[in-house]
Design a protein around this motif. Structure first.
Motif, PDB file in Angstrom:
ATOM      1  N   ASN A 244       0.839  -1.293  -0.161  1.00 34.38           N
ATOM      2  CA  ASN A 244      -0.315  -0.147  -0.467  1.00 34.38           C
ATOM      3  C   ASN A 244       1.014   0.980  -0.254  1.00 34.38           C
TER       4      ASN A 244
ATOM      5  N   THR B  42       1.123   5.450   0.011  1.00 37.76           N
ATOM      6  CA  THR B  42       0.908   7.169   0.961  1.00 37.76           C
ATOM      7  C   THR B  42       1.018   7.392  -0.075  1.00 37.76           C
TER       8      THR B  42
ATOM      9  N   ASP C  45      -4.350   6.651   0.358  1.00 41.88           N
ATOM     10  CA  ASP C  45      -3.725   5.750   0.318  1.00 41.88           C
ATOM     11  C   ASP C  45      -4.295   5.080  -0.767  1.00 41.88           C
TER      12      ASP C  45
END
Length: 299
Positions: free
Chosen positions: A200, A202, A290
């Motif tokens: 993930n 960000t 995100d």
């Protein structure tokens, strides 16, 4: 009493780690659902789900925190494992539904998939294989040759990995496999959920600046969360007076980033009140996004 207090006051999170298993091997993937929402575990054609771990509770303050009071987030040592998710997956069905598109010569074939799905073309032929298809108001001489068709990968190259695609059935695109015969384009395809990476990413951008979301070649953006406001005093604080940083309970979720960026390889969006509204007047804010980069279907 401690256990009952936790389950009553804390906002809980379901986190599931599973394997998507096929003949080529397996890939680990994680699904997270906030309390009251549904966790969706999906796999591609010829794959099955094998749940390796499922926990329900809270392990950090950030996950599923948007719009929640601090008291529902402060207990981060409360979670329990569960076998219920694995038990519900004993007979998984993850089979892609086949679709087809037909366009008579000179017309446009329209391939469509649902939200979060992409096209995967399994076959495309141009020509004529019977006398009935695309026969209205056509002379018999243009229909009698039913042994005239050719396969083509042009539709796959143009449409694979996209949610929708239009493709014209014409000799100029495919060539003419049988001069004098009125032809048609037949396309078989499936709508598949693209495979996502575990990682993930960000992206954080200060108010007035531009957020830049980027994925690699052959990948698409999937925004899982976007908030605009302020959740701490350190982020985007350089050169700012204390009065603009002290309100850390000011943030709002937004689907504008997802609507603009999902499915694209690169995307830019400015972090401004004019775009997201002003959740806390007088506070210097930032945009936090995100997102995942998933591999788009290539064939």
């Amino acid at each position: 009493m401690i256990g009952s207090t936790f389950w009553f006051f804390s906002l809980s999170v379901l986190a599931v780690t599973c394997l998507l298993i096929n003949s080529a091997g397996s890939q680990k993937i994680q699904s997270v659902a906030c309390e009251g929402s549904e966790a969706q575990l999906k796999c591609g054609k010829d794959e099955v789900i094998s749940v390796s771990r499922a926990t329900y509770g809270r392990l950090d303050r950030n996950t599923c925190s948007s719009g929640r009071p601090n008291r529902q987030l402060k207990n981060i040592k409360c979670s329990r494992s569960s076998e219920k998710v694995a038990e519900s997956m004993t007979e998984p069905e993850c089979i892609s539904q086949k679709d087809s598109a037909l366009a008579c010569e000179g017309r446009v074939a329209k391939l469509r998939c649902g939200k979060g799905e992409v096209i995967s073309v399994s076959g495309a032929t141009y020509g004529r294989r019977d006398q009935k298809t695309c026969s209205i108001r056509r002379p018999e001489g243009q229909l009698k040759n039913t042994q005239c068709s050719m396969s083509s990968d042009k539709v796959a190259k143009s449409c694979n990995g996209r949610r929708w695609c239009n493709f014209k059935a014409s000799n100029s695109v495919f060539g003419d496999p049988c001069v004098g015969t009125y032809k048609y384009l037949e396309v078989e395809y499936t709508c598949e959920v693209p495979e996502r990476r575990l990682q993930n990413t960000t992206a954080v951008v200060c108010e007035g600046k531009v957020a830049k979301l980027r994925c690699g070649k052959g990948e698409g953006i999937y925004v899982s969360r976007a908030t605009y406001g302020r959740r701490d005093q350190k982020t985007c604080s350089t050169g700012r007076p204390e009065g603009q940083l002290k309100n850390t309970q000011c943030s709002s979720s937004s689907d504008k980033v997802a609507k603009r960026c999902n499915g694209r390889r690169a995307c830019k969006l400015k972090a401004t009140n004019s775009v997201f509204g002003d959740p806390c007047v007088g506070t210097y804010k930032y945009l936090e996004v995100d997102y995942l980069c998933y591999a788009t279907v290539t064939g």
